[in-house]
Design a protein around this motif. Structure first.
Motif, PDB file in Angstrom:
ATOM      1  N   GLY A  49      43.090 -12.735  83.163  1.00 13.15           N
ATOM      2  CA  GLY A  49      43.046 -11.338  83.579  1.00 13.15           C
ATOM      3  C   GLY A  49      42.412 -10.476  82.518  1.00 13.15           C
ATOM      4  O   GLY A  49      41.556 -10.931  81.765  1.00 13.15           O
ATOM      5  N   ALA A  50      42.854  -9.227  82.447  1.00 12.95           N
ATOM      6  CA  ALA A  50      42.339  -8.287  81.458  1.00 12.95           C
ATOM      7  C   ALA A  50      43.443  -7.322  81.057  1.00 12.95           C
ATOM      8  O   ALA A  50      44.383  -7.086  81.818  1.00 12.95           O
ATOM      9  CB  ALA A  50      41.144  -7.518  82.020  1.00 12.95           C
ATOM     10  N   HIS A  51      43.327  -6.756  79.861  1.00 16.70           N
ATOM     11  CA  HIS A  51      44.265  -5.752  79.355  1.00 16.70           C
ATOM     12  C   HIS A  51      43.525  -4.494  78.978  1.00 16.70           C
ATOM     13  O   HIS A  51      42.374  -4.545  78.566  1.00 16.70           O
ATOM     14  CB  HIS A  51      44.981  -6.258  78.095  1.00 16.70           C
ATOM     15  N   VAL A  52      44.210  -3.376  79.110  1.00 19.47           N
ATOM     16  CA  VAL A  52      43.729  -2.104  78.590  1.00 19.47           C
ATOM     17  C   VAL A  52      44.795  -1.623  77.618  1.00 19.47           C
ATOM     18  O   VAL A  52      45.954  -1.461  78.001  1.00 19.47           O
ATOM     19  CB  VAL A  52      43.530  -1.061  79.710  1.00 19.47           C
ATOM     20  N   PHE A  53      44.427  -1.434  76.366  1.00 15.09           N
ATOM     21  CA  PHE A  53      45.389  -0.985  75.369  1.00 15.09           C
ATOM     22  C   PHE A  53      45.501   0.528  75.401  1.00 15.09           C
ATOM     23  O   PHE A  53      44.507   1.238  75.520  1.00 15.09           O
ATOM     24  CB  PHE A  53      44.966  -1.457  73.974  1.00 15.09           C
ATOM     25  N   VAL A  54      46.732   1.021  75.289  1.00 15.99           N
ATOM     26  CA  VAL A  54      47.012   2.453  75.256  1.00 15.99           C
ATOM     27  C   VAL A  54      47.780   2.745  73.964  1.00 15.99           C
ATOM     28  O   VAL A  54      48.264   1.832  73.306  1.00 15.99           O
ATOM     29  CB  VAL A  54      47.815   2.905  76.495  1.00 15.99           C
ATOM     30  N   PRO A  55      47.914   4.021  73.596  1.00 10.79           N
ATOM     31  CA  PRO A  55      48.636   4.341  72.375  1.00 10.79           C
ATOM     32  C   PRO A  55      50.075   3.808  72.388  1.00 10.79           C
ATOM     33  O   PRO A  55      50.738   3.795  73.428  1.00 10.79           O
ATOM     34  CB  PRO A  55      48.628   5.870  72.352  1.00 10.79           C
ATOM     35  N   LYS A  56      50.532   3.371  71.224  1.00 15.60           N
ATOM     36  CA  LYS A  56      51.871   2.787  71.102  1.00 15.60           C
ATOM     37  C   LYS A  56      52.965   3.765  71.550  1.00 15.60           C
ATOM     38  O   LYS A  56      53.990   3.350  72.086  1.00 15.60           O
ATOM     39  CB  LYS A  56      52.099   2.367  69.651  1.00 15.60           C
TER      40      LYS A  56
END
Length: 50
Positions: free
Chosen positions: A22-29
């Motif tokens: 799949g794929a991931h989108v990183f967001v602020p912690k």
């Protein structure tokens, strides 16, 4: 392209990165535990399907 109206608190621009099947989108912690919505705003690059 469709148009969506979403009420929210903050917007983060990112890029989907491949991971496993799949794929991931990183967001602020600081967003951990928050509900988020992801909207694709461009067509995927077919050359990335390696």
């Amino acid at each position: 392209m469709d148009r969506y109206e979403v009420e929210g608190h903050e917007v983060h621009d990112g890029e989907a990165k491949p991971t496993g099947t799949g794929a991931h989108v990183f967001v602020p912690k600081r967003w951990i535990g928050a509900t988020v919505k992801i909207v694709r705003t461009s067509e995927p690059d077919p050359s990335d399907d390696e």
